[in-house]
Scaffold this active site. Structure first.
Site, PDB file in Angstrom:
ATOM      1  N   ASP A 180       0.866  -1.181   0.000  1.00  0.00           N
ATOM      2  CA  ASP A 180       0.000   0.000   0.000  1.00  0.00           C
ATOM      3  C   ASP A 180       0.900   1.228   0.000  1.00  0.00           C
ATOM      4  O   ASP A 180       1.516   1.546   1.015  1.00  0.00           O
ATOM      5  CB  ASP A 180      -0.907   0.019   1.242  1.00  0.00           C
ATOM      6  N   LYS A 222      -6.927   3.258  -3.484  1.00  0.00           N
ATOM      7  CA  LYS A 222      -7.369   3.268  -2.091  1.00  0.00           C
ATOM      8  C   LYS A 222      -7.561   4.706  -1.645  1.00  0.00           C
ATOM      9  O   LYS A 222      -6.762   5.578  -2.000  1.00  0.00           O
ATOM     10  CB  LYS A 222      -6.303   2.563  -1.255  1.00  0.00           C
ATOM     11  N   LYS A 231     -10.315   0.171  -2.693  1.00  0.00           N
ATOM     12  CA  LYS A 231     -10.272  -0.050  -1.241  1.00  0.00           C
ATOM     13  C   LYS A 231     -10.550   1.248  -0.498  1.00  0.00           C
ATOM     14  O   LYS A 231      -9.687   2.113  -0.433  1.00  0.00           O
ATOM     15  CB  LYS A 231      -8.892  -0.598  -0.846  1.00  0.00           C
TER      16      LYS A 231
END
Lengths: 286, 331
Positions: free
Chosen positions: B163, B231, B267
């Site tokens: 991430d 995300k 996400k």
């Protein structure tokens, strides 16, 4: 000059220190003892009960951790507020229970006096429910009463104000937080009590008040895994049996309903019903 | 519409190469990103609010709860993380409710890079992924070599997913190509010696991007650079994932697939705490992208406390009794 229009009061629930309407949007008609319409009260649903339990759980840490002295002061403050609104409560009790004005005033006076009496117990309950235990070893051994947790109170149906206060005050003075199911046919004094509680330093969530059908609200509360005790004062015998069965699943403390004359001296039974005993062994200095 | 290929596949790289003209220079990229249609903020919020009003009950609710559990990236990103805490979280991820073996396992455990080895060890034998935050998370304020080293460390330690955070400073000052190249470099750093690669999630920190238009631009920018997932947030600032912002991401992913055929995951992270919220997001995914995205391969929740609420709701559905915090773990 024209006549003033009457301003009708919107009665609401009391959950987490706020005054929401029922999540379901429902209301029901509340009448006086002769069947005349008095007001619409919110008809709370099981989701309102769930929200009330969440609010009570959230408030438990702060309220149970407050000093007994502080809790007593706050309860006494509530009595001061009640005293200031005595006439309103007397009028509501009179219409709800079909009493004469003077009898209703006497009932409200008794209720306020009882609240003060319970307020005084906050820093004295440990003296009667706790002890210093003699043990065979070099330890101080002390037992102290601790609040049980979240208590569901099914308020008495026959005494909308004095009965309510007689079950509510002993539960909160020891540090429990509560979800109250007001008397089904006479919820207005309980809903007005919420306004007093909201303006008297009582942290939001310590007392949550719901009005509606007693079985609809009491059943999920009795089955709720996060409720630690339930007082069945206002449940009829058949319902009480069902609620006791539901309450057994997570071993709730249960106070069974029994006939009570609410005007008489209550004794300490209800104070002692929602307490757990904590015992500490402390090594003695050598 | 071109045939759909997953963002992490070989074909996706070829598809992106066909878009090379828009990413060739800073001015071309700017022209392209600023040429994207503007977001109708009022309409977007209304649409997100409408999708949040669906009533999901009984069997559909039970399905949604299990689906949401299986999509969670169970996260601990605290300065106070210890190996013990990470191991406890892994155990919870594998078996969320010890009293009920029918509860699905979560999708991944999300930790800081230095905890990857611990998590990997604790998850051995399970199907869970280990996601590591990298590139000077959460601020992204470090030099590129430092960010790349951070990424390579996590991949070498066994991270299955990375991430990364974008450099919001560069993005907001309009240096889009710099952000683009940074994502490309990090994507390269995700490649393992054997040629496989850790999946790359790109975090925008939408709470710092100011406008919905910027969120749409950042989404396209990241997808063009080869993000496998996009995300919303780090969970470390005051404004995290919100339904409107997530809807912008979902629409960008939908439009990107229509344009290139590349399927990218989404996400939302931070601030999703209740089952009700999670189900609203699932409705939004279904309505915007369709069922293909309703799996843990293409949609994830970045969350920690959400899992407990989902478990309590699940217990309520299976027993008929409201549950409480005493019946789930404290973490």
């Amino acid at each position: 000059m024209s006549e003033r229009l009457s301003i009708l009061k919107t009665y609401k629930l009391y959950v987490g220190g706020k005054f929401p309407r029922s999540e379901s949007g429902r209301v029901y008609e509340v009448t006086d003892s002769k069947g005349n319409w008095l007001a619409n009260a919110p008809l709370a649903s099981r989701k309102d009960a769930r929200d009330a339990v969440t609010a009570a759980r959230k408030a438990f840490g702060g309220w149970s951790g407050a000093t007994a002295y502080n809790r007593g002061q706050i309860l006494y403050r509530i009595a001061e507020m009640l005293e200031g609104r005595r006439d309103q409560f007397a009028a509501e009790v009179a219409s709800a229970e079909g009493l004469s004005a003077s009898k209703a005033v006497a009932l409200v006076n008794t209720a306020i006096d009882r609240w003060v009496w319970y307020a005084g117990w906050s820093d004295k309950i440990a003296q009667i429910a706790g002890s210093a235990n003699p043990v065979a070893g070099p330890y101080f051994n002390l037992s102290t009463p601790e609040p049980t947790g979240v208590v569901a109170l099914i308020a008495p149906q026959d005494s909308s104000f004095l009965g309510l206060i007689s079950v509510l005050a002993p539960a909160i003075v020891t540090g429990n937080t509560t979800v109250v199911v007001a008397a089904e046919r006479a919820p207005l004094p309980a809903l007005s009590l919420a306004e007093v509680l909201a303006t008297s330093d009582l942290p939001g969530g310590v007392v949550n008040i719901l009005s509606g059908r007693t079985p609809e609200l009491a059943t999920p509360l009795a089955a709720h895994q996060d409720v630690n005790a339930i007082d069945l004062a206002g449940a009829d015998p058949a319902l009480a049996t069902d609620l006791e069965t539901a309450a057994a699943d997570n071993l709730k403390r249960v106070v069974r309903p029994h006939p009570v004359d609410w005007r008489t001296d209550p004794g300490t039974d209800r104070l002692l019903s929602f307490l757990e005993t904590k015992t500490v062994w402390h090594p003695m200095g050598v | 519409m071109p045939t759909t290929v997953p963002a992490y596949g070989k074909e996706a790289a070829e598809r992106l190469a066909s878009m090379a003209d828009v990413t060739a220079t800073d001015s071309a990229l700017r022209r392209f990103l600023h040429g994207l249609p503007g977001v109708d903020a009022v309409g977007l919020q209304a649409r997100a609010a409408t999708l949040g009003t669906r009533s999901i009950k009984t069997t559909a609710k039970a399905y949604a709860i299990d689906l949401a559990i299986s999509m969670i990236d169970l996260t601990t990103l605290e300065g106070a993380d210890t190996p013990g805490k990470v191991r406890a979280l892994c155990a919870k991820g594998i078996n969320p409710d010890p009293t009920d073996r029918t509860v699905p396992e979560v999708a991944a455990i999300c930790v800081y890079g230095d905890m990857v080895a611990t998590a990997k060890e604790a998850l051995r034998g399970s199907g869970l992924q280990v996601a590591a935050v990298a590139t000077a998370f959460p601020s992204g304020r470090a030099a590129l070599p430092v960010k790349l080293a951070d990424t390579r460390d996590a991949v070498a330690a066994g991270a299955d997913e990375i991430d990364m955070v974008i450099d919001r400073g560069a993005f907001l000052s309009g240096r889009y190509l710099e952000v683009f190249e940074e994502i490309r470099h990090v994507k390269e750093a995700c490649v393992r010696p054997d040629g496989s690669a850790a999946h790359l999630k790109v975090i925008f920190e939408t709470g710092e991007l100011q406008t919905y238009d910027n969120v749409r631009r950042a989404s396209w920018l990241a997808m063009l650079a080869g993000a496998d997932f996009i995300k919303t947030s780090t969970g470390k600032v005051s404004v995290n994932a919100t339904p409107p912002v997530t809807l912008v991401l979902l629409e960008a992913v939908r439009d990107f697939r229509a344009a290139t055929g590349v399927q990218v995951g989404v996400k939302p992270a931070g601030g999703i705490r209740t089952s009700k919220d999670a189900i609203k997001y699932l409705v939004m995914v279904n309505e915007t992208l369709g069922e293909e995205w309703l799996t843990a391969d293409w949609f994830r929740f970045g969350a920690s406390s959400l899992l407990n609420d989902l478990l309590m709701q699940r217990q309520k559905l299976s027993t008929g009794r409201y549950s409480g915090p005493d019946y789930v773990t404290v973490d």
